[in-house]
Write a protein that holds these residues in place. Structure first.
Motif, PDB file in Angstrom:
ATOM      1  N   GLN A 182     -15.258 -25.633 -37.479  1.00 49.37           N
ATOM      2  CA  GLN A 182     -15.131 -24.192 -37.336  1.00 49.37           C
ATOM      3  C   GLN A 182     -13.668 -23.815 -37.179  1.00 49.37           C
ATOM      4  N   GLU A 227     -11.705 -24.101 -40.368  1.00 52.28           N
ATOM      5  CA  GLU A 227     -12.020 -22.965 -41.238  1.00 52.28           C
ATOM      6  C   GLU A 227     -11.252 -21.727 -40.797  1.00 52.28           C
ATOM      7  N   ARG A 246     -26.215 -28.222 -42.412  1.00 54.38           N
ATOM      8  CA  ARG A 246     -25.574 -29.515 -42.641  1.00 54.38           C
ATOM      9  C   ARG A 246     -26.518 -30.431 -43.398  1.00 54.38           C
ATOM     10  N   GLN A 303     -20.798 -25.559 -47.562  1.00 59.22           N
ATOM     11  CA  GLN A 303     -21.312 -25.132 -46.270  1.00 59.22           C
ATOM     12  C   GLN A 303     -20.150 -24.590 -45.460  1.00 59.22           C
ATOM     13  N   LYS A 304     -20.399 -23.498 -44.745  1.00 67.40           N
ATOM     14  CA  LYS A 304     -19.359 -22.903 -43.912  1.00 67.40           C
ATOM     15  C   LYS A 304     -19.892 -22.764 -42.494  1.00 67.40           C
ATOM     16  N   ALA A 305     -18.989 -22.815 -41.534  1.00 69.82           N
ATOM     17  CA  ALA A 305     -19.418 -22.713 -40.147  1.00 69.82           C
ATOM     18  C   ALA A 305     -19.852 -21.292 -39.808  1.00 69.82           C
ATOM     19  N   VAL A 306     -20.670 -21.190 -38.777  1.00 74.73           N
ATOM     20  CA  VAL A 306     -21.329 -19.929 -38.434  1.00 74.73           C
ATOM     21  C   VAL A 306     -20.364 -18.791 -38.130  1.00 74.73           C
ATOM     22  N   ALA A 307     -19.350 -19.059 -37.289  1.00 76.22           N
ATOM     23  CA  ALA A 307     -18.463 -17.968 -36.869  1.00 76.22           C
ATOM     24  C   ALA A 307     -17.714 -17.373 -38.056  1.00 76.22           C
ATOM     25  N   THR A 308     -17.349 -18.246 -39.001  1.00 80.69           N
ATOM     26  CA  THR A 308     -16.648 -17.755 -40.188  1.00 80.69           C
ATOM     27  C   THR A 308     -17.505 -16.734 -40.936  1.00 80.69           C
ATOM     28  N   ARG A 322     -17.086 -12.466 -41.483  1.00 78.03           N
ATOM     29  CA  ARG A 322     -17.102 -11.821 -42.797  1.00 78.03           C
ATOM     30  C   ARG A 322     -18.213 -10.785 -42.912  1.00 78.03           C
ATOM     31  N   LYS A 356     -24.831 -24.720 -24.319  1.00 75.12           N
ATOM     32  CA  LYS A 356     -25.049 -25.778 -23.338  1.00 75.12           C
ATOM     33  C   LYS A 356     -26.425 -25.663 -22.700  1.00 75.12           C
TER      34      LYS A 356
END
Lengths: 389, 421, 263
Positions: free
Chosen positions: B413, B416, C68, C76-81, C85, C124
């Motif tokens: 993350q 990115e 993944r 694949q892109k990470a969630v926050a990215t 957008r 967590k």
């Protein structure tokens, strides 16, 4: 626990002290002081020499956190959840502007929590004056020399900032005043040596809490009045057992009341905000210099767990416990408070050697007690009672 | 509790060092300095075990403790925290020594390196020293650990009180503390301090710090030449071999290698995409993993303000004890100890700018209180100059706190985010 | 140019088809146990809704917990990215995105160009917001959509536990009290406790307006009202808050396809 009040009802002066505590930090007395154009400085730790500030015409008030357990979102965001809740609580109050009336803050390099609290205060809270006193961890002559130099530096920094001179005469006067407070508090505690003390642990805490958050002259006058009230009253407390409360910083009198409600009368204590604060007098043994006398007293004072060797603290605790004929000791350590946590195994051993059992409680700063604590305290009191028979 | 213990864990460290050297031989990318490093580690722990077998005088000491003094007296130093985390690194599992620490009554809040090291003494995983030296560097845990260790190891000890600020009188006090410590060691070991030797050691230490500064200059190069996570070697060399000839040899060799690499433009990773600043120690058991990630994403730690970025100053061999005291104020991590004034925060900003940093990673060790309290402050300081900082919750030694998967997600993350800017 | 974004969450899988930066169709399905299958199926449905016959030249980016190891797609892109957008697409004034999923809550900070500058996760804890609220709805014996529409009273029941396991027993005692605590008060208390935990998370990245709330949980107005009360200002919620991540993934697909790059 049975109690009896005098015919006239509750202790009048105690209510005054309670009011100060309830309204802290923006108490009537502090706001009046400011209103008259004088300065108020916040300080943290028993190793900060108050008399120096007082001699400069400042009202020193001790920085503490919220008097109850609260959500510490802001404190956590800045200090992270794994630091002691006392430091986080103080920081949060500072961040939220509760201490925005302070003209200065002074701390000692005493423990990690305090150290970081001051680092963050410096960066995020705009108090006009900021000073940290280095405090050695030893009692050697060289350590005393270092600390004396630090006190001197503090005095110089203050003089520079305020554009004033702090004279020996002013220091001497401040010492007299502070010694008077210490003596009076000592007298108050002496009353609790009785088999049936006229004042409870919770009530006493209201008095010792007020001692570091109002003008000393006023405090001394009120305390003299209270001592008179107590002399002429026939109120008394007797518990199933006599307890001593030790540990780091604790300012919530509700917690003490919570313990006393289970039948354990708290007859003395050893806390940052009580006997470790006012315990020792400034004496002029071997010196005429008030600065030297002050610095010697503050370093030799009833030790915080950060000092080395730990035996010094244990000895003083045992002495007080024996002097007040205590049946058991309850230790309260704030979660993540490292120095006090480390002391626990050896402290328990030392007390055990004198036949005094100890209960170690792990608490959050500001707690009033909980179901779990109640159970443990009850069990402890029962055990102590049985042993006493 | 037996006084030499089984020596098992240190034995594992020694065997692991040999194994790693064997593996390095098969790696065409391996450097001479890496061989030297693992040989030094092996020799260090072998010396400790041999001293125990042959009735030598082992001096246990905590982190940042001036081991120069121990070397100058011809005694055998044992750096307790390093012993603990090399055990974590090389054996991958510290649960037994942590459990041993718990059995002693050590609270869960005490950080794992300290619970682990005292636990290791109790269980015999670490041999007992003849004396224990500790100080208040770097936190309360260190300051309060000595008395229990003395009891567990049944040995005498000395507490070195290192003052908070760096005024003249504080440095003088530290010098007097060091003097007291020398007397203590002389009394206990029966050996006398060799002041000439100490001067030599100080002269070498001065050169050592200069070499690290020069190596850092090379690391400024784009692409950076020093292998990912290599900075841990620099750190360990400083902890274990202050002012020692082998440390100089290692650093000189490393300098030559990096200089060569810079001349031909060879970077530490094939395609350097992200230049990072590391702000605290990554979990030991994730080292291999982090190395892989670095290469995969082309992300390299280029500078570590609180590990490898030394403060200004030179050491003067003609005043050895005073120099040892002054060094304590130059140590990168002691800058983080405090006070966190403009000088400390300025170091972060300088590093970010001089080393052309894209992003910073803060490995937040959940047991390390005083460092976690700096997270927001550092993050804000970096945000002010437009450098993002990632915080990875972890524990330097305890593998149950976070997993490779979690860390991998966070790093992905973060990269990115850096790419997107 | 046609692109697709696939957001595979622990509970739901979302697919968005976009053409020239316009959403032309979307699907929200249950993820179930077979992640790959759920993704393919959802994609087919979305294509069908969009009137597109074949996957063909479609550029696909996936995101989310289940992305993944996905066997198809261009990356694949990470969630926050993707959240950054997607939220920016709907509300260019956004500075903070609060994504309330079934198992994870994510807070994302963006700059004025919609670029990700910081994020924080709450993962967590064993139970995330969505699943927890589903449990509460079960205890309240009402569908979650109905629970979301309950009015928020002045007084909320005190739910002291932030942990779902303990909170459940507190809720049960409220239900069985004599007289029982009114349902609105219990639910408000639950929201209060959830928002309390969220505030810690939000403070880690720092509060800044405008705040956009996304994720399935944002469909429940009640929680959003309590959040607004705590923040002290109104928040923005897209009409379809669940698809924001997938929209973000699709937008990234479009950008990458244009650059002619494939991961």
């Amino acid at each position: 626990m049975t109690e009896q009040h005098d015919q006239a009802g509750k202790l009048v002066v105690l209510e005054r002290f309670r009011q100060v505590n309830r309204s802290f930090p923006k108490t009537k007395e502090i706001m009046e002081w400011r209103g008259s154009g004088r300065k108020v400085f916040g300080w943290l730790c028993t190793y900060v020499p108050e008399e120096i500030m007082h001699a400069a015409g400042i009202l020193p008030v001790r920085i503490v956190g919220y008097s109850r357990e609260v959500d510490l979102d802001d404190g956590n965001a800045y200090m992270y959840v794994n630091n002691c809740s006392f430091a986080r609580s103080c920081l949060q109050m500072g961040l939220r502007g509760e201490y925005d009336f302070l003209d200065g803050v002074v701390g000692g390099s005493t423990c990690d929590g305090a150290r970081r609290l001051f680092d963050l205060w410096r960066s995020y809270i705009k108090t006009p004056f900021h000073h940290v006193v280095t405090v050695p961890r030893k009692y050697t002559e060289r350590a005393h020399a270092l600390y004396y130099q630090e006190v001197l530096d503090f005095k110089s920094h203050l003089e520079e900032h305020l554009n004033t001179k702090i004279t020996d005469e002013a220091l001497y006067k401040s010492v007299q005043l502070y010694n008077e407070s210490r003596g009076l508090l000592g007298k108050l505690y002496e009353l609790r040596q009785r088999e049936k003390p006229p004042i409870s642990g919770a009530e006493t805490m209201e008095v010792s809490n007020a001692s570091f958050r109002m003008p000393k002259e006023m405090f001394n006058d009120w305390l003299k009045e209270l001592l008179n009230e107590l002399k002429s009253s026939d109120r008394f407390y007797s518990g199933r057992v006599r307890l001593m409360l030790v540990g780091s910083v604790l300012t919530n009198a509700e917690f003490v009341r919570f313990i006393e409600e289970q039948g354990g009368l708290v007859v003395t204590d050893e806390l940052c905000t009580s006997t470790r604060y006012w315990g020792d007098l400034v004496t002029f043994e071997g010196t005429n210099s008030p600065l030297e006398a002050i610095s010697r007293r503050y370093l030799n004072n009833f030790p915080c767990a950060r000092m080395f060797p730990s035996e010094e603290r244990f000895n003083r605790i045992v002495k007080a416990a024996l002097g007040f004929k205590v049946d058991g000791v309850i230790s309260e350590t704030i979660r993540y408070c490292v120095p006090y946590a480390h002391d626990l195994p050896l402290l328990e051993k030392r007390l055990g050697e004198h036949g005094i059992p100890m209960l170690a409680l792990d608490v959050e700063y500001g707690t009033s007690g909980s179901g779990q604590i109640k159970t443990r305290v009850q069990a402890f009191i029962e055990m102590v009672e049985a042993r006493r028979r | 509790m037996n006084s030499t213990g089984s020596g098992n864990k240190l034995g594992s460290v020694i065997r692991a060092c040999r194994l790693i050297r064997r593996m390095l031989r098969a790696d065409p990318e391996a450097r001479q300095s890496q061989f030297m490093y693992y040989q030094m580690l092996e020799d260090y722990f072998t010396r400790v075990l041999r001293a125990k077998e042959e009735d030598g005088f082992v001096v246990g000491h905590t982190v940042f403790f001036p081991a120069e003094i121990i070397y100058a007296m011809g005694l055998v130093p044992m750096h307790t925290e390093t012993a603990t985390w090399t055990m974590a690194l090389f054996t991958g599992d510290c649960s037994d020594i942590l459990a041993s620490g718990a059995r002693l009554g050590m609270a869960q809040e005490i950080c794992t390196p300290h619970r682990g090291l005292t636990g290791a003494f109790a269980s015999g995983a670490l041999p007992h020293p003849e004396v224990m030296l500790w100080s208040n560097m770097v936190c309360d845990n260190t300051a309060k650990s000595g008395e229990l260790i003395m009891e567990v190891c049944n040995c005498p000890g000395f507490f070195l009180d290192r003052p908070f600020k760096r005024s003249q009188h504080e440095i003088a006090y530290l010098v007097s503390e060091l003097e007291d410590m020398v007397h203590f060691l002389e009394e206990r070991s029966g050996k006398k301090m060799d002041w000439d030797k100490l001067s030599e050691i100080v002269a070498r230490m001065d050169r050592q710090i200069e070499l690290v500064r020069q190596i850092n200059e090379l690391r400024k190069n784009v692409p950076t030449p020093f292998r990912p996570q290599g900075f841990l070697e620099l750190l360990t060399v400083d902890y274990l071999f202050p002012g020692q000839p082998e440390a100089l040899e290692y650093l000189e060799t490393l300098y030559r290698e990096l200089n060569e690499a810079v001349k031909v433009g060879k970077g530490a990773v094939k395609q350097e995409r992200f230049r990072l600043m590391t702000l605290f120690i990554p979990p030991m058991y994730l080292m291999g993993f982090l190395d892989r990630i670095s290469r995969e994403y082309g992300a390299v730690s280029v500078i570590e303000p609180f590990f490898t970025f030394w403060g200004e100053g030179r050491l003067d061999p003609s005043h050895p004890l005073e120099s040892v005291a002054r060094k304590s104020y130059m140590i990168p991590e002691m800058r983080m100890y405090g006070p966190l004034d403009d000088r400390a925060l300025g170091a972060i900003v300088n590093c970010a700018e001089e080393y052309k940093i894209d992003g910073a990673i803060y490995y937040a060790d959940v047991g390390c209180r005083h460092s976690c309290a700096t997270i927001k402050l550092f993050k804000d300081t970096l945000a002010d100059i437009g450098v993002p900082m990632l915080v990875v919750d972890c524990d330097v030694v305890d593998a149950t706190v976070t997993s490779e998967e979690e860390v991998s997600e966070k790093l992905q993350q973060f990269f990115e985010l850096l790419e997107d800017r | 140019m046609k692109v697709a974004g696939i957001d595979i969450g622990s509970l739901t899988t979302k697919v968005v088809i976009m053409d020239d930066s316009k959403v032309i169709s979307y699907v929200v399905n249950q993820t179930g146990d077979e992640v790959e299958q759920a993704a393919r199926q959802a994609l087919e449905e979305a294509l069908s809704k969009a009137g597109i016959c074949t996957q063909g030249e479609l550029y696909i980016i996936s995101t989310g917990i289940g992305s993944r190891g996905l066997q198809f797609g261009q990356g694949q892109k990470a969630v926050a990215t993707c959240l950054a957008r997607g939220a920016f697409y709907f509300f260019p004034s956004v500075r903070v995105v609060i994504d309330l999923g079934a198992e994870t809550s994510t807070v994302v900070k963006v700059n004025e160009r919609g670029r990700l500058i910081d994020w924080a996760n709450q993962d967590k804890c064993a139970s995330g917001t969505g699943l927890f609220l589903q449990q509460v709805a079960k205890l309240m014996q009402m569908p979650i959509s109905e629970m979301g529409k309950l009015p928020i009273p002045e007084k909320a029941a005190e739910i002291t536990s932030t942990c779902a396991v303990f909170a459940e027993s507190e809720i049960i005692s409220h239900i069985h009290r004599v007289p029982p605590t009114p349902k609105e008060e219990i639910v408000a208390g639950v929201y209060q406790s959830v928002v309390g935990r969220l505030m810690s998370l939000i403070k880690r990245v720092g509060i800044a307006k405008d705040v956009v709330v996304t994720g399935g949980v944002a469909l429940g107005e009640g929680l959003v009202r309590v959040l607004e009360r705590e923040l002290g200002f109104s928040v923005l919620v897209p009409d379809e808050p669940q698809i924001v991540g997938a929209v973000g993934a699709a937008l990234i697909a479009g950008e990458t396809a244009k650059r002619g790059v494939s991961q």
